[in-house]
Design a protein around this motif. Structure first.
Motif, mmCIF file in Angstrom:
data_model
loop_
_atom_site.group_PDB
_atom_site.id
_atom_site.type_symbol
_atom_site.label_atom_id
_atom_site.label_comp_id
_atom_site.label_asym_id
_atom_site.label_seq_id
_atom_site.Cartn_x
_atom_site.Cartn_y
_atom_site.Cartn_z
ATOM 1 N N TYR A 1 0.888 -0.951 -0.171
ATOM 2 C CA TYR A 1 -0.150 -0.043 0.379
ATOM 3 C C TYR A 1 0.718 1.245 -0.391
ATOM 4 O O TYR A 1 2.111 1.437 0.678
ATOM 5 C CB TYR A 1 -1.210 -0.155 0.920
ATOM 6 N N VAL A 2 0.652 1.980 -1.043
ATOM 7 C CA VAL A 2 1.491 3.596 -0.243
ATOM 8 C C VAL A 2 0.483 5.034 -0.536
ATOM 9 O O VAL A 2 -1.119 4.781 -1.382
ATOM 10 C CB VAL A 2 2.383 3.527 -2.038
ATOM 11 N N ASN A 3 0.528 5.635 -0.258
ATOM 12 C CA ASN A 3 -0.360 6.948 -0.067
ATOM 13 C C ASN A 3 0.397 7.963 -1.276
ATOM 14 O O ASN A 3 1.610 8.810 -1.030
ATOM 15 C CB ASN A 3 0.117 7.765 1.364
ATOM 16 N N ILE A 4 -0.194 8.011 -1.769
ATOM 17 C CA ILE A 4 -0.638 8.933 -3.220
ATOM 18 C C ILE A 4 -1.602 10.765 -2.895
ATOM 19 O O ILE A 4 -2.718 10.415 -3.155
ATOM 20 C CB ILE A 4 -0.588 8.967 -4.585
ATOM 21 N N GLN A 5 -0.492 11.696 -2.087
ATOM 22 C CA GLN A 5 -1.883 12.546 -1.598
ATOM 23 C C GLN A 5 -2.566 12.360 -0.820
ATOM 24 O O GLN A 5 -3.960 12.713 -1.599
ATOM 25 C CB GLN A 5 -2.061 13.090 -3.332
ATOM 26 N N GLY A 6 -2.496 11.052 -0.250
ATOM 27 C CA GLY A 6 -3.760 11.292 0.243
ATOM 28 C C GLY A 6 -4.945 9.793 -0.393
ATOM 29 O O GLY A 6 -5.565 9.480 0.795
ATOM 30 N N ILE A 7 -4.563 9.182 -1.560
ATOM 31 C CA ILE A 7 -5.232 8.639 -1.768
ATOM 32 C C ILE A 7 -4.367 6.837 -1.561
ATOM 33 O O ILE A 7 -3.383 6.703 -2.222
ATOM 34 C CB ILE A 7 -5.515 8.821 -3.899
ATOM 35 N N PRO A 8 -4.937 5.833 -1.246
ATOM 36 C CA PRO A 8 -4.258 4.512 -0.797
ATOM 37 C C PRO A 8 -4.082 3.748 -2.405
ATOM 38 O O PRO A 8 -5.507 3.825 -2.907
ATOM 39 C CB PRO A 8 -5.412 3.455 0.181
#
Length: 461
Positions: free
Chosen positions: A265-272
Motif C-alpha cells: 500500500y502506498v499513500n499518493i496525496q491521500g489516495i491509498p
C-alpha cells in the motif's frame, strides 16, 4: 432501549502493548466491576463518578489475590458509547493479563460480545444511525489521512443529515399528494402533481451528485488496485520502490528477477494505492516464471489502474506490442522509463497505439517524471471532483446501491406524472424512494441487513 445481558470483550488489538482494555456494557457492568475491583484506600466501583477513573487492582473475589494493577473508568447510561452503563478496565497489555481479567469478568455473569456488538447497541439505542456506525469501521480501516477524514465526516453525521433532508422532502410530497386524494373536491390534484415534479427533479439532481462521488469514495475507502506490468528488466520493481519510497522489491540487471507478485500500500496525496509489482511479461521455459506471468495477467484483468512500463531507450519488442494490445479499453497509464538515456520511442506514436491512454516520460533512476505521475493518478481518481476528501463522498457499496434504487423510483415518479396517472400511483413510487433512503440510515432497514453489517466489525468495537 437496553439489552438484558451484559457483554464484555478485549477492546484493544491482539499482541503485546503498554495498555490493554477490557470493555463491559450493560446493566450488570457496574456490579461486575464492583465484585472484582479493589481501589486504593478502599474506593469501590460504585463510588467512581461517571467519566472518572480510579486506580486499584483487579482481584479474585474469593481469595482477594491481585491479578493486575489497573485503572477503572466508569461511564454511566445514557451518556456512554452504547447508551448503557459502560465500564473499561485499563490494565497492562499482555495477553495473559487481559485473558485472565476477561475470564474473571465472564465468570461474574457477563457474556463475550459478538463482533461489533458495542457499536450495534449504540445503533439500537439511537446514539448512532447506520451510516455513522459503518463509519466507525471505516475509521478503523483508514489507510490515509484523506480516507480517515472522509470516515470522520460520515461519523459526524454529514451523510445522514443529507439523506434525512431528502427523506423529509419526500414525506412532504407524499402528504401533499395524499391530501389531494383525501379531498378531491378541493381540486388540488393537478397543482400537487406539478409541484412534486419540480421537487423530484431537484432530488434527482441531488442523488446524482452523490452517486457521482461513489467511484472516488470507494477508492478512498478501499484503495485503488494498481498493477505494474511490462517486459522483464524495464524498471517495474524500481518504480514500486520509488512510489513507496523504500527498497521493497529486489532490483538487479538480470531479467526475470521478480517471479511472483509483490503487494504494497502506498499513500499518493491521500489516495491509498494497493500496488502490485508483477513478473515480467515474456515467453519463458522456467515453470516458476511462467506461473508468475500468469498471475500478472490475472491481476491486469481486475486492476482499477494499470501502469505499463516501456523501455524508452530501446525499440518496441514483440512483448511490448503484446502488452500494449492488452491495454485497449482499460484504465492505463503508459510510462516511458529510462528517459535519462538516449530515447528511441515516440510518445505520440505510442498514444496512437492505445486509444485513450495517456503517456508519461519518467526516469525511475533519476526521479524525473515521478511527481507528474503521482499527480496524474490523483487527477484520475478525483476526476474533477473536489479533492482531498472535502465534502461528502459515497464510500459504501450498500449506500450506492440504495441511492441508485431511490433514483430509479424517482424516475418512475417523473414518468407517472408525465403520463398523468392518478396521485395514488405517484405516492407508491415516492414511498419506495423514501424507504430505500431510510435503509441507508437504518430507519427502514431489515434486521438481517443490520446483523450482516455488524458482523464485519472486530470483537470489542
Amino acid at each position: 432501549m437496553y439489552q438484558e445481558d451484559t457483554i464484555a470483550a478485549v477492546a484493544t488489538a491482539a499482541g503485546e502493548g503498554g495498555i490493554g482494555i477490557i470493555r463491559l456494557s450493560g446493566r450488570q457492568a457496574e456490579p461486575i466491576a464492583g465484585a472484582i475491583f479493589k481501589g486504593i484506600k478502599g474506593k469501590t466501583a460504585a463510588a467512581i463518578q461517571s467519566y472518572q477513573a480510579a486506580y486499584g487492582h483487579i482481584v479474585q473475589p474469593e481469595t482477594g489475590q491481585a491479578i493486575d494493577e489497573v485503572l477503572l473508568l466508569m461511564m454511566r447510561a445514557p451518556h456512554s458509547y452504547t447508551c448503557e452503563d459502560v465500564v473499561e478496565i485499563h490494565c497492562h497489555g499482555g495477553a495473559v493479563s487481559l485473558q485472565r481479567i476477561l475470564s474473571l469478568v465472564l465468570s461474574q455473569g457477563a457474556r463475550l460480545a459478538e463482533p461489533g456488538e458495542f457499536t450495534k447497541r449504540a445503533f439500537l439505542n439511537g446514539r448512532l444511525d447506520l451510516t455513522q456506525a459503518e463509519a466507525v469501521i471505516d475509521i478503523i480501516r483508514s489507510k490515509t489521512d484523506t480516507s480517515l477524514k472522509v470516515a470522520v465526516n460520515h461519523l459526524s453525521g454529514s451523510l445522514s443529515q443529507q439523506i434525512g433532508a431528502m427523506r423529509h422532502k419526500l414525506l412532504a410530497m407524499i402528504a401533499h399528494l395524499e391530501a389531494a386524494i383525501d379531498f378531491p373536491e378541493e381540486d388540488i390534484e393537478e397543482l400537487a402533481a406539478s409541484e412534486v415534479a419540480v421537487q423530484v427533479a431537484d432530488l434527482l439532481q441531488e442523488i446524482g451528485k452523490l452517486l457521482s462521488t461513489a467511484h472516488t469514495g470507494r477508492i478512498l475507502r478501499d484503495g485503488l488496485e494498481t498493477v505494474i506490468i511490462g517486459k522483464p528488466n524495464v524498471g517495474k520493481s524500481s518504480l514500486l520502490n520509488a512510489l513507496i519510497k523504500e527498497n521493497r522489491a529486489i532490483v538487479t540487471d538480470i531479467p526475470g528477477t521478480t517471479r511472483d507478485v509483490i503487494e504494497e500500500y502506498v499513500n499518493i496525496q491521500g489516495i491509498p494505492l494497493k500496488i502490485v509489482d508483477t513478473a515480467g511479461i515474456r515467453e519463458t521455459a522456467d515453470l516458476v516464471e511462467q506461473l508468475g506471468v500468469e498471475r500478472a495477467l490475472s491481476f491486469v484483468e481486475r486492476a482499477d489502474l494499470i501502469l505499463l512500463l516501456l523501455d524508452a531507450s530501446l525499440p518496441l519488442t514483440k512483448e511490448d506490442h503484446e502488452v500494449l494490445a492488452m491495454m485497449s479499453g482499460r484504465n492505463a497509464l503508459i510510462l516511458l522509463n529510462k528517459t535519462d538515456l538516449p530515447v528511441c520511442l515516440d510518445s505520440e506514436a505510442i498514444e496512437a497505439m492505445v486509444s485513450g491512454a495517456a503517456v508519461y516520460k519518467i526516469s525511475v533512476h533519476t526521479g524525473e517524471g515521478i511527481p507528474e505521475l503521482e499527480q496524474a493518478i490523483v487527477d484520475a481518481v478525483y476526476g474533477g471532483q473536489v479533492a482531498m476528501g472535502e465534502g461528502i463522498f459515497v464510500t459504501n457499496v450498500r449506500h450506492e446501491a440504495l441511492l441508485d434504487k431511490a433514483r430509479q423510483s424517482l424516475e418512475e415518479v417523473r414518468h407517472t406524472i408525465e403520463v398523468q396517472m392518478p396521485p395514488d400511483c405517484i405516492v407508491v413510487d415516492l414511498r419506495e424512494a423514501w424507504e430505500r433512503l431510510g435503509e441507508i440510515t437504518g430507519d427502514t432497514v431489515h434486521e438481517d441487513i443490520v446483523a450482516e453489517i455488524f458482523s464485519q466489525f472486530c470483537i470489542g468495537k
